[in-house]
Design a protein around this motif. Structure first.
Motif, PDB file in Angstrom:
ATOM      1  N   LEU A 145       1.078  -1.569  -0.013  1.00  0.00           N
ATOM      2  CA  LEU A 145      -0.445   0.068  -0.051  1.00  0.00           C
ATOM      3  C   LEU A 145       0.873   1.238   0.522  1.00  0.00           C
ATOM      4  O   LEU A 145       1.486   1.602   1.059  1.00  0.00           O
ATOM      5  CB  LEU A 145      -0.687   0.147   1.216  1.00  0.00           C
ATOM      6  CG  LEU A 145      -1.914  -1.029   1.318  1.00  0.00           C
ATOM      7  CD1 LEU A 145      -2.461  -0.887   2.643  1.00  0.00           C
ATOM      8  CD2 LEU A 145      -2.715  -1.140   0.073  1.00  0.00           C
ATOM      9  N   ALA A 146       1.309   1.040  -1.140  1.00  0.00           N
ATOM     10  CA  ALA A 146       2.223   2.630  -1.380  1.00  0.00           C
ATOM     11  C   ALA A 146       1.859   3.938  -0.976  1.00  0.00           C
ATOM     12  O   ALA A 146       2.869   4.733  -0.745  1.00  0.00           O
ATOM     13  CB  ALA A 146       3.229   2.373  -2.421  1.00  0.00           C
ATOM     14  N   GLU A 147       0.743   4.375  -0.991  1.00  0.00           N
ATOM     15  CA  GLU A 147      -0.124   5.735  -0.781  1.00  0.00           C
ATOM     16  C   GLU A 147      -0.716   5.694   0.498  1.00  0.00           C
ATOM     17  O   GLU A 147      -1.153   6.631   1.253  1.00  0.00           O
ATOM     18  CB  GLU A 147      -1.177   5.921  -2.345  1.00  0.00           C
ATOM     19  CG  GLU A 147      -0.336   5.780  -3.237  1.00  0.00           C
ATOM     20  CD  GLU A 147       0.152   7.017  -3.191  1.00  0.00           C
ATOM     21  OE1 GLU A 147       0.448   8.283  -3.011  1.00  0.00           O
ATOM     22  OE2 GLU A 147       1.608   6.537  -4.055  1.00  0.00           O
ATOM     23  N   LEU A 148      -0.450   4.699   1.085  1.00  0.00           N
ATOM     24  CA  LEU A 148      -0.721   4.789   2.606  1.00  0.00           C
ATOM     25  C   LEU A 148      -0.132   5.499   3.305  1.00  0.00           C
ATOM     26  O   LEU A 148       0.754   5.637   4.077  1.00  0.00           O
ATOM     27  CB  LEU A 148      -0.918   3.807   3.173  1.00  0.00           C
ATOM     28  CG  LEU A 148      -2.086   2.866   4.529  1.00  0.00           C
ATOM     29  CD1 LEU A 148      -3.660   3.139   4.230  1.00  0.00           C
ATOM     30  CD2 LEU A 148      -1.710   1.566   4.919  1.00  0.00           C
ATOM     31  N   GLU A 149      -1.506   6.258   3.979  1.00  0.00           N
ATOM     32  CA  GLU A 149      -0.554   7.774   5.183  1.00  0.00           C
ATOM     33  C   GLU A 149      -1.427   7.461   6.487  1.00  0.00           C
ATOM     34  O   GLU A 149      -0.549   8.125   7.416  1.00  0.00           O
ATOM     35  CB  GLU A 149      -1.412   9.328   4.627  1.00  0.00           C
ATOM     36  CG  GLU A 149      -0.852   9.115   2.993  1.00  0.00           C
ATOM     37  CD  GLU A 149      -2.015  10.503   2.738  1.00  0.00           C
ATOM     38  OE1 GLU A 149      -2.372  10.995   3.814  1.00  0.00           O
ATOM     39  OE2 GLU A 149      -1.487  11.213   1.649  1.00  0.00           O
ATOM     40  N   GLU A 150      -2.089   6.748   6.346  1.00  0.00           N
ATOM     41  CA  GLU A 150      -2.721   6.628   8.086  1.00  0.00           C
ATOM     42  C   GLU A 150      -3.267   4.962   7.947  1.00  0.00           C
ATOM     43  O   GLU A 150      -3.448   4.679   7.164  1.00  0.00           O
ATOM     44  CB  GLU A 150      -3.972   7.306   8.259  1.00  0.00           C
ATOM     45  CG  GLU A 150      -4.452   7.417   9.557  1.00  0.00           C
ATOM     46  CD  GLU A 150      -5.313   7.877  10.195  1.00  0.00           C
ATOM     47  OE1 GLU A 150      -6.013   7.970  11.029  1.00  0.00           O
ATOM     48  OE2 GLU A 150      -5.840   8.350   9.176  1.00  0.00           O
ATOM     49  N   LEU A 151      -2.307   4.635   9.230  1.00  0.00           N
ATOM     50  CA  LEU A 151      -3.466   2.661   9.581  1.00  0.00           C
ATOM     51  C   LEU A 151      -3.906   3.054  11.329  1.00  0.00           C
ATOM     52  O   LEU A 151      -3.147   3.126  12.165  1.00  0.00           O
ATOM     53  CB  LEU A 151      -1.991   2.298   9.531  1.00  0.00           C
ATOM     54  CG  LEU A 151      -2.020   0.613  10.029  1.00  0.00           C
ATOM     55  CD1 LEU A 151      -2.637  -0.010   8.770  1.00  0.00           C
ATOM     56  CD2 LEU A 151      -0.697  -0.161   9.940  1.00  0.00           C
ATOM     57  N   ARG A 152      -4.272   2.301  10.820  1.00  0.00           N
ATOM     58  CA  ARG A 152      -5.371   1.982  12.509  1.00  0.00           C
ATOM     59  C   ARG A 152      -5.443   0.914  13.068  1.00  0.00           C
ATOM     60  O   ARG A 152      -6.968  -0.114  11.738  1.00  0.00           O
ATOM     61  CB  ARG A 152      -6.875   2.876  12.691  1.00  0.00           C
ATOM     62  CG  ARG A 152      -6.316   4.648  12.758  1.00  0.00           C
ATOM     63  CD  ARG A 152      -7.756   5.357  12.318  1.00  0.00           C
ATOM     64  NE  ARG A 152      -8.543   4.924  14.272  1.00  0.00           N
ATOM     65  CZ  ARG A 152      -8.577   5.217  14.721  1.00  0.00           C
ATOM     66  NH1 ARG A 152      -7.880   6.245  15.035  1.00  0.00           N
ATOM     67  NH2 ARG A 152      -9.585   5.292  15.702  1.00  0.00           N
ATOM     68  N   LEU A 153      -5.351   0.332  13.830  1.00  0.00           N
ATOM     69  CA  LEU A 153      -5.260  -1.465  13.588  1.00  0.00           C
ATOM     70  C   LEU A 153      -5.089  -1.574  15.387  1.00  0.00           C
ATOM     71  O   LEU A 153      -4.468  -1.724  16.299  1.00  0.00           O
ATOM     72  CB  LEU A 153      -3.944  -2.534  13.707  1.00  0.00           C
ATOM     73  CG  LEU A 153      -3.348  -2.566  12.197  1.00  0.00           C
ATOM     74  CD1 LEU A 153      -2.494  -3.033  12.083  1.00  0.00           C
ATOM     75  CD2 LEU A 153      -4.702  -2.749  10.802  1.00  0.00           C
TER      76      LEU A 153
END
Length: 310
Positions: free
Chosen positions: A241-249
């Motif tokens: 996910l090269a464009e990912l800016e925010e990740l919430r797990l």
């Protein structure tokens, strides 16, 4: 005497019509870019209906927000996957009720196949309920988890996803590394054409045929033409996910052993800025190790919101 509802000062009775034309052009698409508004407009006239639907008869909407299982399934059936830019599912919202484990599993499998045609998707949020209708902890089975990974793999091929949230989705170390057969990357042109394929069966409503085969997006047809696959895990897909800016797990029962697998993957994402790991089972020293392993551009949160069992 002036008619009721009319204005005598020469101004429009509708405040929005007093806005500058350039502002209306900017705000108009956003005001009507939801499933409910698009659906109402599509029912207004044949001309609007044809302009707001794709060839399969699905509504062209840019944003979907659902808080019930029925609305979740209906949205996947009625909304064009190739036009959706934001898809948010919150089955953990207060007052939405509890659902049968099998129903949620089928819905998530349908979501996985829906995502394979989501060529414009930029934000995806999936918040499941903590417990099912029997008050048992909700956990995804192998088939459901595999379908979700295939869907995320399809989204990764389009290279547009900027925000991803998976909450109340149990992710053990074995699941994070579980290999799943995913179609190999193909050109965006072929994938975009697949997104416009018919999505309904003869009954007009069921997303699965009588033998369980998918009727969504023509994905099965695309695989038949190019059956090559490759094994990918959740961590592999996350790293694509090269464009990912925010990740919430969050609320995912992540353990320290699983958290230590994240830094190499997160570091490879050039645009990632924010990571939230709150409400998991990650010891404080492991959170610090993860933070130390990440570049400074990535902000990690959730240290003080962990539930650790001794």
């Amino acid at each position: 005497m002036a008619a009721e509802g009319s204005r005598t000062d020469g101004r429009s009775a509708c405040p929005i019509m007093e806005c500058p034309p350039e502002l209306l052009l900017e705000l108009g698409p956003r005001l009507f870019d939801t499933a409910q508004s698009a659906g109402r407009l599509a029912c207004a006239s044949p001309v609007l209906s044809s302009g707001l639907r794709n060839k399969a008869g699905q509504l062209r909407v840019g944003s979907i927000v659902v808080v019930s299982l029925d609305a979740f399934k209906e949205a996947m059936l009625r909304a064009s996957p190739g036009d959706v830019e934001a898809f948010r599912v919150d089955l953990a919202a207060r007052g939405t009720g509890r659902y049968d484990r099998g129903e949620i599993s089928r819905a998530l499998q349908e979501l996985g196949q829906y995502l394979e045609g989501a060529s414009s998707l930029q934000a995806l949020s999936v918040r499941l309920a903590s417990f099912d209708v029997a008050m048992e902890r909700l956990r995804l089975g192998p088939e459901t988890w595999a379908a979700l990974i295939r869907g995320l793999s399809g989204v990764a091929q389009f290279g547009r996803l900027r925000s991803l949230e998976l909450s109340h989705v149990t992710i053990k170390a074995s699941q994070a590394t579980q290999a799943v057969d995913c179609p190999k990357a193909r050109s965006s042109r072929v994938l975009r054409r697949a997104a416009t394929s018919p999505t309904r069966g003869a009954d007009g409503g069921n997303l699965f045929g009588p033998k369980g085969q998918s009727l969504l997006l023509g994905v099965a047809v695309a695989r038949a033409e190019d059956g090559s696959t490759e094994n990918r895990s959740f961590l592999d897909v996350l790293g694509q996910l090269a464009e990912l800016e925010e990740l919430r797990l969050t609320h995912d029962e992540l353990l320290g052993s699983t958290a230590t697998m994240l830094p190499p993957v997160l570091t490879s994402l050039p645009k990632l800025e924010r990571v939230d790991l709150a409400r998991n089972h990650i010891p404080k020293h492991v959170m610090q190790e993860v933070r130390d392993a990440l570049p400074r551009r990535i902000s990690l949160s959730g240290d003080e919101k962990q539930t650790v069992c001794f």
